[in-house]
Design an enzyme around this catalytic site. Structure first.
Site, PDB file in Angstrom:
ATOM      1  N   HIS A  51       7.946 -15.329  12.592  1.00 29.73           N
ATOM      2  CA  HIS A  51       8.874 -15.679  13.571  1.00 29.73           C
ATOM      3  C   HIS A  51       9.439 -14.931  14.457  1.00 29.73           C
ATOM      4  O   HIS A  51       9.846 -13.918  14.083  1.00 29.73           O
ATOM      5  CB  HIS A  51       9.531 -16.712  12.515  1.00 29.73           C
ATOM      6  CG  HIS A  51       9.392 -18.050  12.067  1.00 29.73           C
ATOM      7  ND1 HIS A  51      11.045 -18.290  11.465  1.00 29.73           N
ATOM      8  CD2 HIS A  51       8.445 -18.545  11.893  1.00 29.73           C
ATOM      9  CE1 HIS A  51       9.604 -19.917  10.496  1.00 29.73           C
ATOM     10  NE2 HIS A  51       8.166 -19.389  10.650  1.00 29.73           N
ATOM     11  N   TYR A 179      20.346 -22.970  12.661  1.00 31.52           N
ATOM     12  CA  TYR A 179      21.359 -22.541  11.913  1.00 31.52           C
ATOM     13  C   TYR A 179      22.517 -23.364  12.734  1.00 31.52           C
ATOM     14  O   TYR A 179      22.212 -22.875  13.787  1.00 31.52           O
ATOM     15  CB  TYR A 179      21.779 -21.113  11.956  1.00 31.52           C
ATOM     16  CG  TYR A 179      21.046 -19.953  10.702  1.00 31.52           C
ATOM     17  CD1 TYR A 179      21.271 -20.058   9.457  1.00 31.52           C
ATOM     18  CD2 TYR A 179      19.801 -18.945  11.552  1.00 31.52           C
ATOM     19  CE1 TYR A 179      21.195 -18.674   8.629  1.00 31.52           C
ATOM     20  CE2 TYR A 179      18.937 -18.962  10.536  1.00 31.52           C
ATOM     21  CZ  TYR A 179      19.754 -18.366   9.387  1.00 31.52           C
ATOM     22  OH  TYR A 179      18.947 -17.435   8.545  1.00 31.52           O
ATOM     23  N   PRO A 271      23.903 -15.779   1.170  1.00 28.95           N
ATOM     24  CA  PRO A 271      22.957 -16.156   1.875  1.00 28.95           C
ATOM     25  C   PRO A 271      22.878 -16.325   3.255  1.00 28.95           C
ATOM     26  O   PRO A 271      21.483 -16.142   3.897  1.00 28.95           O
ATOM     27  CB  PRO A 271      22.688 -17.160   1.026  1.00 28.95           C
ATOM     28  CG  PRO A 271      23.866 -17.798   1.066  1.00 28.95           C
ATOM     29  CD  PRO A 271      24.655 -17.287   0.529  1.00 28.95           C
ATOM     30  N   LYS A 275      19.420 -11.624   2.954  1.00 30.79           N
ATOM     31  CA  LYS A 275      19.312 -10.341   2.792  1.00 30.79           C
ATOM     32  C   LYS A 275      18.994 -10.272   1.341  1.00 30.79           C
ATOM     33  O   LYS A 275      18.913  -8.910   1.329  1.00 30.79           O
ATOM     34  CB  LYS A 275      20.915  -9.292   4.023  1.00 30.79           C
ATOM     35  CG  LYS A 275      20.764  -9.877   4.661  1.00 30.79           C
ATOM     36  CD  LYS A 275      19.744  -9.113   5.463  1.00 30.79           C
ATOM     37  CE  LYS A 275      19.532  -8.844   7.189  1.00 30.79           C
ATOM     38  NZ  LYS A 275      17.940  -9.447   7.651  1.00 30.79           N
ATOM     39  N   TYR A 363      19.401  -8.995  11.949  1.00 28.09           N
ATOM     40  CA  TYR A 363      19.173  -9.990  10.984  1.00 28.09           C
ATOM     41  C   TYR A 363      17.005  -9.699  11.060  1.00 28.09           C
ATOM     42  O   TYR A 363      16.565  -9.974   9.689  1.00 28.09           O
ATOM     43  CB  TYR A 363      18.940 -11.463  12.170  1.00 28.09           C
ATOM     44  CG  TYR A 363      18.111 -12.463  11.473  1.00 28.09           C
ATOM     45  CD1 TYR A 363      19.174 -13.042  10.972  1.00 28.09           C
ATOM     46  CD2 TYR A 363      16.215 -12.957  10.852  1.00 28.09           C
ATOM     47  CE1 TYR A 363      18.671 -14.868  10.253  1.00 28.09           C
ATOM     48  CE2 TYR A 363      15.844 -13.938  10.775  1.00 28.09           C
ATOM     49  CZ  TYR A 363      17.504 -14.935   9.728  1.00 28.09           C
ATOM     50  OH  TYR A 363      16.787 -15.831   9.229  1.00 28.09           O
TER      51      TYR A 363
HETATM   52  C1  PHB Z   1      15.185 -19.876   2.784  1.00 29.00           C
HETATM   53  O1  PHB Z   1      14.445 -20.079   3.947  1.00 29.00           O
HETATM   54  O2  PHB Z   1      15.740 -19.959   1.646  1.00 29.00           O
HETATM   55  C2  PHB Z   1      16.778 -18.880   3.754  1.00 29.00           C
HETATM   56  C3  PHB Z   1      16.490 -18.610   5.071  1.00 29.00           C
HETATM   57  C4  PHB Z   1      17.232 -18.455   5.592  1.00 29.00           C
HETATM   58  C5  PHB Z   1      18.091 -18.282   4.542  1.00 29.00           C
HETATM   59  C6  PHB Z   1      18.640 -18.276   3.839  1.00 29.00           C
HETATM   60  C7  PHB Z   1      17.674 -18.810   2.906  1.00 29.00           C
HETATM   61  O3  PHB Z   1      19.455 -17.087   6.324  1.00 29.00           O
END
Ligand code: PHB
Length: 368
Positions: A51, A179, A271, A275, A363
């Protein structure tokens, strides 16, 4: 056996249980590099999805942050459970000594050169003597408890919400992660493959996944996605549904004598930003280099600096995950002033190239 150092792996659960747990799935390029270096990335390199950016949105708008352009590094989508599977296979090929259903009950003599472990098996108690003990047993594990409290400062903050997550047999709503900071609360659209989506919504801390039918989840999730994604959402049967409460925790010491803590045994970040696994891998990077340096050259420097190096990176990731979490979630405890500040934070990120650069650097993963 790697670098001539033999290991014994003690696991409290069965292999089947370990492989059934769904965890996050975004890898920094440093993590991918470490896995390649360890010779366990063949399937990762075949199946991973790269990505180059993420989308962030709210009720009205969404925008993209381009990691490749701003940090020079993409991220990789590949489930943590798949990494565990690959590691098991590599250990099996090596005929490694893995003992399942062996909970550790005591760790002793870590201040001497001969530490030991006591663990239970189905047939009774056993003792294992080692040169070093590395506790990778998670936040609820026993490892950390054997760092005496006089040497262990702990930093902890709980957040008043959790993430309800589902793994669903449905194509992802978008080719990158989304997000969303909706007025109804946070939502995240992630994925594991082109047919498997991983979606989350923020829920109050005390909620139980059993109280959420698939239908109720889809309805709420759709309402929280920025408009153009909500229109495209395809639902499907859920394979897994669980709630993870959000917390931030750091143990101020990751080494005491010959006991080293790695990953969640020593720290947990919220989460948001994915990280957790990446920090476990950077801990292992510092710890394994330190052990090789010690066994091959008798040099203690790496062990002496392990805790500081690992914790510097943990706190940098904490700073980012904490900031991202606060900006994107609805906090029932915050006042209007604070909510307005968070909205301004989001607006700043949308408008300011410098802020997007900071986001991309963090990130995509800070250097080791
Ligand atoms: C996930 O794919 O489980 C995931 C992705 C991004 C995040 C947290 C969890 O910030």
């Amino acid at each position: 056996m790697r670098h001539g150092i033999s290991t014994v792996l003690l696991e409290k659960h069965t292999r089947q249980h370990v492989l059934s747990r769904v965890r996050a799935g975004v890898l920094e390029s440093g993590t991918v590099h470490e896995l390649r270096d360890a010779g366990v990335a063949q399937r990762l390199d075949r199946e991973r999805i790269e990505h180059g950016g993420v989308c962030l949105g709210d009720d009205n708008t969404d925008f993209r942050i381009d990691f490749r352009e701003l940090s020079g590094r993409p991220v990789t989508v590949y489930g943590q459970t798949e990494i565990t599977r690959d590691l098991y296979e590599a250990l099996d090929r090596d005929c490694a000594d893995i003992r399942h259903e062996c909970p550790v009950v005591e760790i002793g003599n870590v201040e001497t050169t001969q530490p030991h472990l006591l663990y239970r098996t189905r047939t009774g108690a056993c003792r294992l003597d080692a040169d070093f003990i590395v506790a990778c047993d998670g936040y609820h594990g026993v490892g950390r408890r054997f760092v005496p409290t006089s040497h262990r400062t702990e930093f902890e903050r709980r957040l008043p919400y959790g993430w309800l997550g589902i793994l669903a047999e449905a194509p992802p709503v978008h080719h990158e992660l989304v997000y969303s900071r909706s007025s109804r609360g946070f939502a995240l659209a992630s994925m594991r493959s082109q047919q498997l989506s991983r979606y989350y919504i923020q829920v109050p801390r005390q909620h139980d996944p059993k109280d959420w039918s698939d239908q109720a989840f889809w309805k709420e999730f759709r309402r929280r996605l920025p408009g153009r994604f909500a229109d495209r959402l395809q639902t499907g049967p859920s394979i897994e549904k669980s709630i993870a409460n959000l917390r931030a925790f750091v143990c101020g010491t990751l080494r005491f004598g010959r006991l080293l803590l790695c990953g969640d045994a020593g720290h947990i970040v919220p989460p948001t930003g994915a990280k957790g696994l990446n920090l476990a891998v950077s801990d292992v990077h510092y710890a394994s280099n330190a052990l090789v340096q010690y066994f091959h050259h008798g040099d203690l420097q790496g062990l002496d600096s392990y805790s500081r190096k690992a914790l510097d990176r943990v706190w940098l990731a904490m700073r980012f995950s904490w900031w991202m979490t606060r900006m994107l979630h609805l906090d029932p405890q915050s006042d209007g002033f604070e909510s307005q500040l968070r909205s301004a934070e989001f607006l700043h990120l949308r408008r300011a190239p410098g802020a997007q650069g900071m986001f991309a650097e963090n990130y995509a993963g800070l250097p080791y």
